[in-house]
Design an enzyme around this catalytic site. Sequence first.
Site, short mmCIF file in Angstrom:
data_model
loop_
_atom_site.label_atom_id
_atom_site.label_comp_id
_atom_site.label_asym_id
_atom_site.label_seq_id
_atom_site.Cartn_x
_atom_site.Cartn_y
_atom_site.Cartn_z
N CYS A 2 0.83 -1.19 0.00
CA CYS A 2 0.00 0.00 0.00
C CYS A 2 0.87 1.25 0.00
O CYS A 2 2.10 1.19 -0.11
CB CYS A 2 -0.90 0.01 1.23
SG CYS A 2 -1.90 -1.49 1.41
N ASP A 100 -3.26 -8.72 8.79
CA ASP A 100 -2.01 -8.52 9.51
C ASP A 100 -1.93 -7.11 10.09
O ASP A 100 -1.19 -6.87 11.05
CB ASP A 100 -0.80 -8.80 8.60
CG ASP A 100 -0.83 -8.05 7.29
OD1 ASP A 100 -1.87 -7.45 6.95
OD2 ASP A 100 0.19 -8.07 6.58
N ILE A 290 12.86 -11.14 -18.29
CA ILE A 290 13.21 -10.09 -19.25
C ILE A 290 14.47 -10.52 -20.00
O ILE A 290 15.44 -10.99 -19.40
CB ILE A 290 13.46 -8.74 -18.55
CG1 ILE A 290 12.14 -8.16 -18.04
CG2 ILE A 290 14.14 -7.75 -19.48
CD1 ILE A 290 11.15 -7.78 -19.11
N SER A 362 11.08 -12.30 -5.34
CA SER A 362 12.34 -11.93 -6.00
C SER A 362 13.51 -12.62 -5.33
O SER A 362 13.45 -12.97 -4.15
CB SER A 362 12.51 -10.40 -5.93
OG SER A 362 13.84 -10.02 -6.14
N GLY A 363 14.60 -12.79 -6.07
CA GLY A 363 15.81 -13.41 -5.53
C GLY A 363 16.82 -12.42 -4.99
O GLY A 363 17.96 -12.82 -4.69
#
Length: 634
Positions: A2, A100, A290, A362-363
Site C-alpha cells: 500500500c 495482519d 526479461i 524476487s531473488g
Amino acid sequence: MCGISGWFDMVGLLQPDRLLSKAMNDAIAHRGPDGEGFHFEPGLALGHRRLAIIDLSTGEQPMFTEGSRIAIVFNGEIFNYRQLRRQLERQGHPFRTNSDTEVILRAWVAWGHDCVDHIEGQFAFALWDRSEQTLFLARDRLGEKPLYYAVLPDKTFVFASELKALTVRPDFPRRIDPRAVEDFFAYGYVTDPRTIYAGVKKLGAGCALSLQRGQEPKLRTYWQPKPISDAPCDAATVAEELRARLAASVNAQLVADVPVGTFLSGGVDSSAITALMAKSLPQGLSAFTIGFKEAAFDERSHAEAVASRYGVTQHVEVVSPDDMETVARLPGIYDEPFGDSSAMPTYRLCKLARRHVTVALSGDGGDELFAGYRRYPFHAREEALRGVFPGLMRRLVFGTLGEVYPQLDWAPRMFRARQTFRELAATTAEGYFHNVSVTSDELRSALFAPELKRALKGYRAADVIAQHMKNAPFDDPVAMAQYVDLKTWLPGDILTKVDRASMANSLEVRVPMLDASFVEWALSLPRDFKLRGGEGKFVLKRALEPLLPHKVLYRPKQGFSVPLARWFRGEFGEAFSLRLKRGTALDEFLDLPFAARMLDAHRKGWSDNSRTLWLIWMFDGFLQRHLTPTPELV
C-alpha cells in the site's frame, strides 16, 4: 502492499487541511488502486491507499482499536502475523479482522514501542495513540519498504511512502542538498537517511521514530545486521540448513489471497526462489523473465531451463534501447535522482508480471549475503596486501604508481591497475569506496560546476562508507564489506529500484532472502563458505545442487544489467546529444561542455563513459520534473 501519508501538528491542535491530505494521498494512488481511507482529528491527518493482498473484505485502513484510541496506516506484509495473533489472543487481546494490520495494533497495546521487535516482515507504518498523544513510525529491518518525512517551517510533521506525496504541498521546501548530489554521482543513488532535498529524510532501515506534542522527535535503531553465534561449521550441514531455512522463508512469504508469481532472470538467486516456490505450489506457478537482444546480457536460455525443469509457465519480454517511453518515466517513478540503469528492465519486468499476478517473489539479497559480487574478492585481496605493507609505505609506493600508471577506463578491470594502485594506497574504507563508486573523485571534480563544489564544503561521499565501517560488528574485511552493502547499496539501490518499479505497476514484490533471521544466520558463516577459489556463493550453490541444473549454478555471473555502452553509441547517445543541445537545468550543477566531451568520446569509442552519462541523464530528468523555476542550493 500500500501507500501511506500523513500530517501531524507537533506543537498544537491545528485543523488538518483535508484537501491537501487528499492531494498527498492521490500522488501515491498507484501504490494502492483498490481503495483509499482517511482519518482526521485536531492536529492529525492519516491517509492510506490500499493494494488488497490479505483479508480482502475487512482489511480497510486506517484501522482502529475500540473507541478509536489507536489508529494505524500500514504499508507492507507481516509474515509472522498468524503466530503473533495466536500469542496475543492467549494474552486476552481481541481481534475483529483476519488482517495482519490489526496484529500491529494489538502488538502496540501489548508491547508499546517494543512491538517492532516482535514483527517480522516488510513494512512501513504510522501509528497514532491518542491517549499518549504519540505518533509512532517504523520501517522494516532491511529497508524493503520506504518512508519519507520532514518537519515543515510551521513545526508540523509530514510523512509518506514516496517523496512525490510530500512535494505536492505548497509549503514543502524544494532546496537541493549538495551532499545528496555528491552521493548520487558517486554511488548512483542518494544514501539513507539523506534525500535529494535538504530537511527531508528517509526513515532508516530497522529504525523507529516517536513524536509527542511539545517534545523533540526520538529516533532509535531497533535492529542492526549482525551475526548469530551458533552457526554450524561443517559445509554439508551448512548447505542442508541453508536449503531448509530458505525454503521456510519462501513458504512464509507465499501467504496471500491473490495470485503469486516469481521473477526468473536465470541467475542463481531467482532460480533458487523459483525452484522452492514450485515445490510448494503444486497447482502451478507463473514466472516472469526479461531478455535482451544482445547475447552478452541475455539469460533467457538459463531461465527457460529452470522453468522447464519445474513445469513453470514462463512469460518473457525483450527490452530494447528504443523504449524511450520507459526511460522518460523513470524520473517520475523514483522522485529523486536514481542512476541504476537496470531500473528500466525492472520496470518492464514488473509491468509484465502485473498482467498476471498481484504478488511476485524476487531473488534479491543473495549477492550481499553470500559474497556474490566481484568486488568482494577484490576487496579481500586488497586488504591482504594492505596488511603486509605499513600505511606510509603503501601511500608512497602505490600512491606514486597510481599517479603514473595510464588511465585505462576502456580496458577490462585486470588491466586497470591505476585504480587498484590507488585503492591499495588508501585506507580500508577509501579502498572499498573506490570499489563500489560509479565515478572517481577526479571525474566528479571535473564534472561538477564551481558553485556545487563550493556548496559541498569539503563533504565527500566516501564519508558514508567510513562511518558504516566504523560501526560494523565484524573484523573480517569481506563481512565488513557485506555489512556496508546491507546499510547502503541494498536499501539505497536494490530495494528502492524494486519497490518503485513494482508499485508504479501496483505489484507487490517480496524478498525471501531478506528474512531477518536468515540474514543474521548467513552473516555468521565463515568467509570460506561464501568465497572459495575467488568465487562467491560457494555454500549457496552447494545447497542448491539438488534443485537446479549445473549449468545454471556454475556459469559466469552476468547480473541483471543493460548494455548501456552500446546503447549510448546508438539510440541513447543520439537522444542524449539532442537533450544537451536543447538546454537543461544542469548548468548550475554540472560543467556541460565537459559532459558533452564525455558523450563525444564515448560515441567515438575512445572510452566507456556510459554509466556517467546515464547518471547525468537521470539527474537532468529529475531537475526537469521537480525543480521550478530554478533549483536552490543550500
